[in-house]
Design an enzyme around this catalytic site. Structure first.
Site, short mmCIF file in Angstrom:
data_model
loop_
_atom_site.label_atom_id
_atom_site.label_comp_id
_atom_site.label_asym_id
_atom_site.label_seq_id
_atom_site.Cartn_x
_atom_site.Cartn_y
_atom_site.Cartn_z
CG ASN A 107 0.22 -1.69 -7.28
OD1 ASN A 107 -0.82 -1.33 -6.39
ND2 ASN A 107 1.30 -2.32 -7.25
CB SER A 137 -6.75 6.62 -6.00
OG SER A 137 -6.76 7.69 -5.42
CE LYS A 184 -1.70 7.15 -3.90
NZ LYS A 184 -1.37 6.03 -4.83
CG LEU A 208 -2.48 -3.95 -2.82
CD1 LEU A 208 -2.89 -2.56 -2.73
CD2 LEU A 208 -3.71 -4.81 -2.65
CE LYS A 210 13.70 -6.05 -2.15
NZ LYS A 210 13.15 -4.92 -1.61
CG ASP A 239 14.02 3.78 -9.34
OD1 ASP A 239 13.08 4.01 -8.66
OD2 ASP A 239 15.14 3.63 -8.83
CE1 TYR A 261 0.33 6.01 -0.52
CE2 TYR A 261 -1.69 6.19 0.96
CZ TYR A 261 -0.95 5.41 -0.15
OH TYR A 261 -1.53 4.21 -0.84
#
Length: 343
Positions: free
Chosen positions: A113, A167, A209, A38, A63, A86, A205
């Site tokens: 994000n 979220s 959120k 995303l 990366k 990080d 998880y």
């Protein structure tokens, strides 16, 4: 608001709206987790809007460099900058914020994000559960440390900078157990090895959120109404994502079948991040403190809106500020200087 499984499926079957566009000439955009998924797709959208500066905040140098090359090839934008951060290390977050403060540039859009979804407890070098630290402590830490830059930008350029926290609709399906929420040290309890060893970790998880929603609402409630900084939370929808790459066994199979059935593409999901960062440019108050889903400001969960949820939100805010103030004293100074007690 209550969201059923059927409500979730219906939302996934809607055709996503086109990406919101704006002229970002002269503006600075920072995207965390920008090298993949995303974050990268949102960065591509921003790059096509001619930002003055576009900073890709990534954990990996290799990366990140590869992402900048892919970004230029896809959009022609050659001005992207790679900054390393990080979120699993408080020291790295502090260094990133210090570098930005020294850089002295404006900050118009910060998209937070980066997130992880491990299946089991993994302690960081700072002594926290990795998911809790990355998603719910380092994310607020960086947002608070960069808040003065956003306020300065607002004052000097007569704009309304935005802090966007990613979220999820999964916050609708979780709450904080009373035995935890009635504990004065909610975050310390949630981050303890003992608590993480219970079945409760299966919804870690989702819980992070929920805590993201709490952070946005708590920060917004403490920003003076005259402060033209817009803070919002956003749900990108259920998308193809590397976030679930650690899944295995039956969970991985179910996720694979769900993706094939009704997942948005990663690019489609990224449109929500861009919407939260740019929509209602002429009337930014419309989105202030909001929860964005399906290109709209939507009501949060019943738990968040309940008296119990409100108490948990306030207690978590106070505990978080205390924790982060010990990580970096600038947090305490920023809270005292720029924020006010909740009305």
């Amino acid at each position: 608001m209550h969201v059923s499984v059927w409500d979730f499926i219906k939302s996934q079957l809607r055709k996503p709206k086109p990406v919101v566009e704006a002229d970002l000439t002269g503006k600075t955009v920072v995207v965390l987790g920008a090298n993949t998924g995303l974050g990268f797709e949102a960065t591509k959208h921003f790059a096509r809007m001619n930002p003055g500066r576009l900073i890709l905040a990534c954990r990996s140098e290799q990366k990140g460099r590869a992402a900048i090359d892919r970004l230029q090839a896809a959009t022609g934008y050659a001005g992207a900058e790679l900054w390393i951060v990080d979120l699993a290390e408080f020291a790295s977050v502090k260094q990133f914020a210090a570098k930005f403060a020294q850089d002295g540039g404006r900050l118009d859009i910060l998209v937070e994000n980066a997130a992880i979804a491990p299946e089991k407890y993994e302690p960081t070098n700072d002594g926290w559960d990795a998911a809790l630290q990355v998603n719910c402590l380092s994310t607020p830490l960086l947002g608070l440390l960069l808040l003065p830059s956003m306020i300065k930008t607002a004052q000097e350029h007569s704009v309304s900078p935005r802090l966007v926290v990613v979220s999820s609709s999964m916050h609708y399906w979780v709450d904080i157990e009373k035995k935890v929420s009635e504990n004065p040290g909610i975050l310390h309890t949630l981050g303890s090895a003992e608590y993480c060893a219970t079945k409760a970790y299966e919804t870690r998880y989702q819980l992070t959120k929920l805590l993201n929603v709490f952070f946005v609402r708590a920060l917004n409630a403490r920003l003076p109404p005259t402060t033209p900084v817009i803070v919002d939370a956003v749900c990108p929808g259920y998308c193809y994502s590397e976030l679930r790459r650690s899944m295995s066994g039956l969970r991985a199979l179910i996720d694979y079948l769900m993706e094939r059935a009704f997942a948005f593409t990663t690019e489609e999901g990224s449109r929500q991040l861009v919407w939260a960062a740019l929509a209602h440019e002429d009337h930014p108050e419309t989105i202030r403190g909001g929860y964005v889903s399906c290109s709209n400001v939507t009501e949060v969960s019943d738990y968040v809106l309940s008296a119990e949820g409100a108490r948990a939100e306030d207690h978590i805010w106070d505990e978080m500020v205390d924790i982060l103030g010990k990580v970096d004293p600038r947090v305490t100074t920023i809270v005292d200087e720029y924020l006010v007690p909740r009305a």
